[in-house]
Design a protein around this motif. Structure first.
Motif, PDB file in Angstrom:
ATOM      1  N   PRO A 181       0.803  -1.227   0.000  1.00 43.83           N
ATOM      2  CA  PRO A 181       0.000   0.000   0.000  1.00 43.83           C
ATOM      3  C   PRO A 181       0.837   1.279   0.000  1.00 43.83           C
ATOM      4  N   TRP A 182       2.055   1.221   0.579  1.00 41.10           N
ATOM      5  CA  TRP A 182       2.890   2.418   0.653  1.00 41.10           C
ATOM      6  C   TRP A 182       3.324   2.887  -0.738  1.00 41.10           C
ATOM      7  N   LEU A 196      -7.208  12.814  -7.806  1.00 42.15           N
ATOM      8  CA  LEU A 196      -8.122  12.227  -6.823  1.00 42.15           C
ATOM      9  C   LEU A 196      -7.791  10.748  -6.760  1.00 42.15           C
ATOM     10  N   ILE A 197      -7.592  10.206  -5.579  1.00 39.94           N
ATOM     11  CA  ILE A 197      -7.412   8.749  -5.487  1.00 39.94           C
ATOM     12  C   ILE A 197      -8.819   8.158  -5.509  1.00 39.94           C
ATOM     13  N   THR A 198      -9.193   7.637  -6.659  1.00 36.86           N
ATOM     14  CA  THR A 198     -10.576   7.213  -6.865  1.00 36.86           C
ATOM     15  C   THR A 198     -10.827   5.782  -6.374  1.00 36.86           C
ATOM     16  N   GLU A 199      -9.747   5.012  -6.203  1.00 42.89           N
ATOM     17  CA  GLU A 199      -9.856   3.660  -5.634  1.00 42.89           C
ATOM     18  C   GLU A 199      -8.502   3.244  -5.087  1.00 42.89           C
ATOM     19  N   ALA A 200      -8.525   2.541  -3.973  1.00 43.56           N
ATOM     20  CA  ALA A 200      -7.349   1.847  -3.441  1.00 43.56           C
ATOM     21  C   ALA A 200      -7.889   1.024  -2.281  1.00 43.56           C
ATOM     22  N   GLY A 201      -7.586  -0.254  -2.258  1.00 41.68           N
ATOM     23  CA  GLY A 201      -8.157  -1.075  -1.193  1.00 41.68           C
ATOM     24  C   GLY A 201      -7.640  -2.499  -1.233  1.00 41.68           C
ATOM     25  N   ALA A 245     -11.116 -10.916   3.639  1.00 42.63           N
ATOM     26  CA  ALA A 245     -12.384 -11.399   4.197  1.00 42.63           C
ATOM     27  C   ALA A 245     -12.395 -11.384   5.724  1.00 42.63           C
ATOM     28  N   ARG A 246     -11.232 -11.642   6.328  1.00 37.96           N
ATOM     29  CA  ARG A 246     -11.211 -11.711   7.804  1.00 37.96           C
ATOM     30  C   ARG A 246     -10.894 -10.372   8.465  1.00 37.96           C
ATOM     31  N   ASP A 247     -10.714  -9.353   7.638  1.00 32.66           N
ATOM     32  CA  ASP A 247     -10.428  -7.995   8.136  1.00 32.66           C
ATOM     33  C   ASP A 247      -9.186  -7.974   9.038  1.00 32.66           C
ATOM     34  N   LYS A 248      -8.219  -8.829   8.737  1.00 37.93           N
ATOM     35  CA  LYS A 248      -7.046  -8.889   9.615  1.00 37.93           C
ATOM     36  C   LYS A 248      -5.943  -7.934   9.158  1.00 37.93           C
ATOM     37  N   ASP A 249      -5.922  -7.595   7.870  1.00 37.43           N
ATOM     38  CA  ASP A 249      -4.846  -6.733   7.360  1.00 37.43           C
ATOM     39  C   ASP A 249      -5.335  -5.358   6.897  1.00 37.43           C
ATOM     40  N   ARG A 250      -6.666  -5.187   6.829  1.00 37.71           N
ATOM     41  CA  ARG A 250      -7.194  -3.977   6.189  1.00 37.71           C
ATOM     42  C   ARG A 250      -6.796  -2.693   6.931  1.00 37.71           C
ATOM     43  N   ALA A 251      -6.866  -2.725   8.269  1.00 36.29           N
ATOM     44  CA  ALA A 251      -6.576  -1.504   9.027  1.00 36.29           C
ATOM     45  C   ALA A 251      -5.146  -1.034   8.754  1.00 36.29           C
ATOM     46  N   GLU A 252      -4.216  -1.993   8.808  1.00 35.93           N
ATOM     47  CA  GLU A 252      -2.817  -1.657   8.588  1.00 35.93           C
ATOM     48  C   GLU A 252      -2.596  -1.191   7.144  1.00 35.93           C
ATOM     49  N   TYR A 253      -3.306  -1.834   6.245  1.00 37.22           N
ATOM     50  CA  TYR A 253      -3.219  -1.482   4.821  1.00 37.22           C
ATOM     51  C   TYR A 253      -3.644  -0.009   4.631  1.00 37.22           C
ATOM     52  N   ILE A 254      -4.777   0.331   5.237  1.00 46.17           N
ATOM     53  CA  ILE A 254      -5.287   1.704   5.081  1.00 46.17           C
ATOM     54  C   ILE A 254      -4.316   2.702   5.718  1.00 46.17           C
TER      55      ILE A 254
END
Ligand code: FCB
Length: 407
Positions: free
Chosen positions: A302-303, A320-325, A329-338
């Motif tokens: 993500p960096w 504009l960053i129109t998408e990045a994600g 499914a388990r929401d285990k990495d999303r917070a750190e990714y964001i």
């Protein structure tokens, strides 16, 4: 969290969706036809967002979003060639009003990949008059909506549209390219039995690439003629290419970057007010570094959104960053990714890159094209049986970042 706020006042924070992926009930487009023929997964009711948008926007507001990116469905608006549906327009006007009522700024994508059946069957983007048809549709929509929205993107990810449909052949119209008996992209092609691999499809590939550039430019002119005050962007997927110390790999990265991003952007840069960046992955030529993978098999980097932003700086347009994600499914990495993604944006801003907004993909879990409903990109989980919405913990981490950087 960094205490120095580099995010300008009025920075847009939100998430994105696309009509076919979330609305449900769209049966007159190429993807629906392909699903009925068993070539791609069935989309059906999706998230029923067509009926539940109010509830979904309440969630977005509760998560601190001040902006939202969504697309309008061409097949609903122009169900038959040259006939525009007033009810469909009225629906999207109501959607825009619902966003304004919640203090959420809209940005509308005019075309996010799905084509009305009449157009698909008539030759789709290969048609000689495609740019005219697109400009007519785009200017109609802008004429009808520009009192409620002033930011429009013409095309979502033209490069992904052309490669998947006309090179790998895993998406409509399934025209894969086969050279000396070998399919150009085995993994993608294996996602569907509908792919027809032929060498001659290379002609369609180049024709479509050219038509997409023409379509954006014609739409830009047509829109500006009727609504000169709106901001027009194109949404470009930038895959970042890096070469290691080896000069050959470095050269390879430059060439790949040109064909992946530079070629299209050079073709449209004179008719562009803003660039929309979709960032998901990078390719490293050489080097032995091992990366974690997301559920969909994309490297977790993500960096490197920072590098994609620095790359786009050369076009001297607001971004504009129109998408990045992330599919998680388990929401285990999303917070750190964001967190890392937003840190990458902050770093680019600090160095003077003109970034105006950030839209996480996606607000909701949704129909992920040829992967069906398996991939979970949402800040909000959808139970497709009951249509129940559940906010994932990482959505609150994004909210905290928004609150922190909006001070
Ligand atoms: C992008 C598409 C979007 C979604 C994400 C995961 O390429 O624009 O619709 O599928 O990938």
């Amino acid at each position: 969290m960094d205490s120095k706020n580099v995010f300008p006042k009025g920075f847009l924070w939100g998430a994105a969706t696309a009509s076919y992926q979330v609305e449900g009930g769209i049966y007159n487009c190429d993807w629906a036809q392909a699903a009925a023929e068993g070539k791609v997964p069935v989309c059906g009711d999706a998230c029923d967002h067509y009926n539940r948008y109010q509830e979904d926007f309440d969630i977005a507001k509760s998560l601190g979003h001040n902006a939202h990116r969504f697309s309008v469905e061409w097949a609903r608006i122009e169900p038959r060639e040259g006939e525009f549906d007033t009810e469909a327009i009225e629906h999207y006007r109501t959607v825009l009003r619902a966003l304004h009522e919640r203090g959420i700024e809209p940005i509308v994508t005019l075309w996010h990949w799905t084509l009305p059946i009449w157009l698909y069957e008539g030759g789709g983007v290969e048609r000689k008059d495609f740019s005219k048809l697109f400009a007519r549709y785009a200017s109609h929509v802008v004429a009808e909506l520009s009192d409620l929205c002033t930011q429009f993107s013409t095309i979502n990810e033209p490069g992904v549209f052309v490669t998947h449909g006309y090179l790998y052949g895993c998406r409509p119209p399934f025209k894969g390219v086969r050279i000396l008996g070998i399919d150009i992209e085995k993994d993608y092609g294996e996602k569907t039995s509908a792919r027809i691999g032929r060498f001659s499809h290379i002609v369609s590939f180049f024709r479509v690439q050219r038509n997409l550039i023409k379509a954006h430019n014609s739409a830009y002119d047509a829109i500006k003629e009727i609504a000169p005050f709106v901001q027009v962007s194109v949404v470009k997927h930038v895959r970042f290419f890096v070469g290691n110390w080896n000069p050959f790999n470095k050269l390879l990265a430059v060439v790949a970057q040109y064909f992946q991003s530079g070629h299209f952007l050079r073709g449209v840069v004179n008719k562009l007010d803003v660039i929309g960046l979709n960032y998901y992955k990078s390719t490293h030529f050489g080097g032995t570094e091992v990366f974690d993978m997301t559920d969909i098999g994309w490297k977790v980097t993500p960096w490197e959104i920072y590098d994609a932003l620095k790359y786009l700086e050369r076009y001297k347009k607001p971004i504009l960053i129109t998408e990045a994600g992330i599919a998680d499914a388990r929401d285990k990495d999303r917070a750190e990714y964001i967190r890392k993604q937003v840190a990458g944006v902050a770093r680019a801003l600090e160095e003077g890159v003109d970034v105006r907004g950030h839209f996480y993909w996606s607000l909701l879990d949704n129909y992920e094209w040829d992967d069906g409903f398996e991939m979970k990109f949402g800040l909000v989980e959808i139970n497709y049986e009951t249509q129940e919405r559940t906010i994932r913990p990482s959505a609150y981490v994004y909210k905290d970042l928004i609150v922190h950087y909006s001070k």
